[in-house]
Design an enzyme around this catalytic site. Sequence first.
Site, short mmCIF file in Angstrom:
data_model
loop_
_atom_site.label_atom_id
_atom_site.label_comp_id
_atom_site.label_asym_id
_atom_site.label_seq_id
_atom_site.Cartn_x
_atom_site.Cartn_y
_atom_site.Cartn_z
N ASN A 9 1.00 -1.22 0.04
CA ASN A 9 0.01 -0.04 0.10
C ASN A 9 0.98 1.24 -0.05
O ASN A 9 1.57 1.62 0.88
CB ASN A 9 -1.09 -0.03 1.30
N LYS A 11 0.25 4.30 0.05
CA LYS A 11 -0.48 5.35 0.28
C LYS A 11 -0.25 6.65 -0.36
O LYS A 11 -0.32 6.46 -1.92
CB LYS A 11 0.03 5.62 1.70
N HIS A 95 -9.64 0.81 4.63
CA HIS A 95 -8.24 1.10 5.40
C HIS A 95 -8.60 1.90 6.56
O HIS A 95 -9.24 2.84 6.76
CB HIS A 95 -7.10 1.52 4.65
N GLU A 97 -6.97 4.26 7.88
CA GLU A 97 -6.80 5.73 7.65
C GLU A 97 -8.16 6.23 6.79
O GLU A 97 -8.60 7.50 7.29
CB GLU A 97 -5.62 5.89 6.79
N GLU A 167 -5.40 -5.56 10.51
CA GLU A 167 -4.23 -4.26 10.90
C GLU A 167 -4.65 -3.61 12.28
O GLU A 167 -5.56 -2.81 12.02
CB GLU A 167 -4.37 -3.20 9.63
N GLY A 173 2.32 2.15 10.88
CA GLY A 173 3.27 3.29 10.54
C GLY A 173 3.81 3.77 11.72
O GLY A 173 4.46 4.70 11.99
C1 PEP Z 1 -0.80 0.21 6.06
O1 PEP Z 1 -0.70 1.19 5.49
O2 PEP Z 1 -1.69 -0.80 5.88
C2 PEP Z 1 0.19 -0.54 6.93
C3 PEP Z 1 0.25 -1.44 7.43
O3 PEP Z 1 1.27 0.39 7.27
P1 PEP Z 1 2.79 0.08 7.71
O4 PEP Z 1 3.35 -1.10 6.97
O5 PEP Z 1 3.73 1.54 7.20
O6 PEP Z 1 2.48 -0.02 9.22
#
Ligand code: PEP
Length: 252
Positions: A9, A11, A95, A97, A167, A173
């Site tokens: 991803n 982003k 997601h 976010e 997640e 992040g």
């Molecule tokens: C994500 O954006 O789904 C994610 C898991 O980010 P990161 O790997 O940076 O924690």
Amino acid sequence: MRRPIVVGNWKMHGSRAENARLIEELGARYPANPVADCVVCPPLVYVQEVGRLLRDTPIHLGAQDVCADAQGAFTGEVSAAMLKDVACEYVIVGHSERRLLYRESDQLVARKFAAAHAKALVPILCVGEQLAEREAGRTAEVVQRQLDVVLELCGAETLGQGVVAYEPVWAIGTGRNATPQQAEEVHALIRARIAAQDGRIASETRILYGGSVKASNAAELFAMPDVDGGLIGGASLKADEFLAILAAAGKR
Ligand code: PEP
């Protein structure tokens, strides 16, 4: 046997030049007949061009979001049919976010899942609890609620044709990943929830872990019996890291 899958991803990162460099490196070093599926999800404006760059590679194309509606007056939105039209195969829905920053409800996420599936995209459904919810002992309740809304709207058969990504929001992040045991506990719970509707579908559904996965922790996370790969944010932007994570998924 569930085929492992690793999804990058990106982003809101990258540029045409950076994307081209990254794909060139991944394409050159990722095996032609991989044992794990690899998907990259660039920002929408780059999806079509990245699709062209991926053409002679075994890497699949995905998007980061999709509109729940099929077409019409939805300024700024992009439909599942449009993603399909530019050769997208996968799309992330729900997601954290998007759930948190753009207030997407469980119901909207479920409609997005249905819209993607209806146009033969593979939806990647993200679920996961926030830190306060984990600390309050509410992880199972939150994850089951997020999953149940999709199960109710779409049914187990349709859910199983997509991918689920656990997640934990506190791990995204932050550099702080869930331990393999913490991840396995929730993955097993997700599988059990699907199994309550259909055992065969549950055993075939791929469930990814996402949240600060990197080359150094991927193997131990992917070694868990119900972890079928990863959804990778930051580390998917670095070819060395992403390739090492893919290699770890291939060995599971
Ligand atoms: C994500 O954006 O789904 C994610 C898991 O980010 P990161 O790997 O940076 O924690």
